[in-house]
Motif scaffolding. Structure first.
Motif, PDB file in Angstrom:
ATOM      1  N   SER A   4      12.681   1.959 -10.620  1.00 20.15           N
ATOM      2  CA  SER A   4      13.068   0.610 -10.211  1.00 20.15           C
ATOM      3  C   SER A   4      14.476   0.575  -9.622  1.00 20.15           C
ATOM      4  O   SER A   4      14.984  -0.490  -9.315  1.00 20.15           O
ATOM      5  N   HIS A   6      16.898   0.836  -6.769  1.00 27.44           N
ATOM      6  CA  HIS A   6      16.989   0.850  -5.314  1.00 27.44           C
ATOM      7  C   HIS A   6      18.054   1.838  -4.831  1.00 27.44           C
ATOM      8  O   HIS A   6      17.920   2.422  -3.762  1.00 27.44           O
ATOM      9  N   ASP A  27      10.094   6.317   4.200  1.00 27.46           N
ATOM     10  CA  ASP A  27       9.380   5.803   3.026  1.00 27.46           C
ATOM     11  C   ASP A  27      10.358   5.328   1.957  1.00 27.46           C
ATOM     12  O   ASP A  27      10.197   4.251   1.378  1.00 27.46           O
ATOM     13  N   GLU A  30      12.226   2.125   3.029  1.00 29.07           N
ATOM     14  CA  GLU A  30      11.365   0.955   2.856  1.00 29.07           C
ATOM     15  C   GLU A  30      11.224   0.584   1.383  1.00 29.07           C
ATOM     16  O   GLU A  30      11.192  -0.598   1.031  1.00 29.07           O
ATOM     17  N   LYS A  31      11.152   1.574   0.515  1.00 30.55           N
ATOM     18  CA  LYS A  31      11.081   1.304  -0.933  1.00 30.55           C
ATOM     19  C   LYS A  31      12.383   0.650  -1.396  1.00 30.55           C
ATOM     20  O   LYS A  31      12.364  -0.272  -2.226  1.00 30.55           O
ATOM     21  N   THR A  32      13.509   1.101  -0.862  1.00 30.82           N
ATOM     22  CA  THR A  32      14.800   0.500  -1.194  1.00 30.82           C
ATOM     23  C   THR A  32      14.788  -0.985  -0.872  1.00 30.82           C
ATOM     24  O   THR A  32      15.175  -1.816  -1.698  1.00 30.82           O
ATOM     25  N   ILE A  33      14.319  -1.318   0.321  1.00 21.48           N
ATOM     26  CA  ILE A  33      14.271  -2.722   0.748  1.00 21.48           C
ATOM     27  C   ILE A  33      13.276  -3.505  -0.100  1.00 21.48           C
ATOM     28  O   ILE A  33      13.544  -4.654  -0.476  1.00 21.48           O
ATOM     29  N   GLN A  34      12.167  -2.896  -0.435  1.00 25.64           N
ATOM     30  CA  GLN A  34      11.171  -3.568  -1.282  1.00 25.64           C
ATOM     31  C   GLN A  34      11.772  -3.915  -2.641  1.00 25.64           C
ATOM     32  O   GLN A  34      11.548  -5.005  -3.166  1.00 25.64           O
ATOM     33  N   LEU A  35      12.539  -2.995  -3.205  1.00 25.86           N
ATOM     34  CA  LEU A  35      13.111  -3.216  -4.536  1.00 25.86           C
ATOM     35  C   LEU A  35      14.272  -4.198  -4.527  1.00 25.86           C
ATOM     36  O   LEU A  35      14.486  -4.921  -5.499  1.00 25.86           O
ATOM     37  N   SER A  37      15.753  -6.519  -1.458  1.00 25.54           N
ATOM     38  CA  SER A  37      15.818  -6.931  -0.054  1.00 25.54           C
ATOM     39  C   SER A  37      17.142  -7.601   0.318  1.00 25.54           C
ATOM     40  O   SER A  37      17.402  -7.835   1.490  1.00 25.54           O
ATOM     41  N   LYS A  46      17.191   2.492   6.690  1.00 28.09           N
ATOM     42  CA  LYS A  46      15.991   2.398   7.527  1.00 28.09           C
ATOM     43  C   LYS A  46      16.374   2.447   9.004  1.00 28.09           C
ATOM     44  O   LYS A  46      15.736   3.138   9.802  1.00 28.09           O
TER      45      LYS A  46
END
Length: 69
Positions: A4, A6, A27, A30-35, A37, A46
């Motif tokens: 969890s 980021h 990838d 994008e996971k960083t931004i998802q966790l 934003s 990115k």
């Protein structure tokens, strides 16, 4: 690993980018931004990989999205 975090994904994204592993870098960015934003560095990560992939318009848009966080 804290899945969890980021920051973890952001740092690994940078490491992958330097190693030339562009898909893995993207990838993780994008996971960083998802966790998280609202953290501009995720967009920076990115944008950097998109730039490396010569996707300049997407990189520009991503950088701009991050500056509005």
């Amino acid at each position: 690993l804290d899945k969890s975090s980021h920051v973890l994904y952001s740092n690994r994204s940078a490491a992958y980018l330097k190693a030339g592993k562009f898909q893995e870098s993207l990838d993780d960015a994008e996971k960083t931004i998802q966790l998280n934003s609202s953290w501009p560095k995720g967009y920076s990560r990115k944008g950097a990989v998109l730039f490396a992939l010569q996707k300049y318009d997407e990189a520009f848009a991503t950088y701009n999205k991050g500056k509005n966080c």
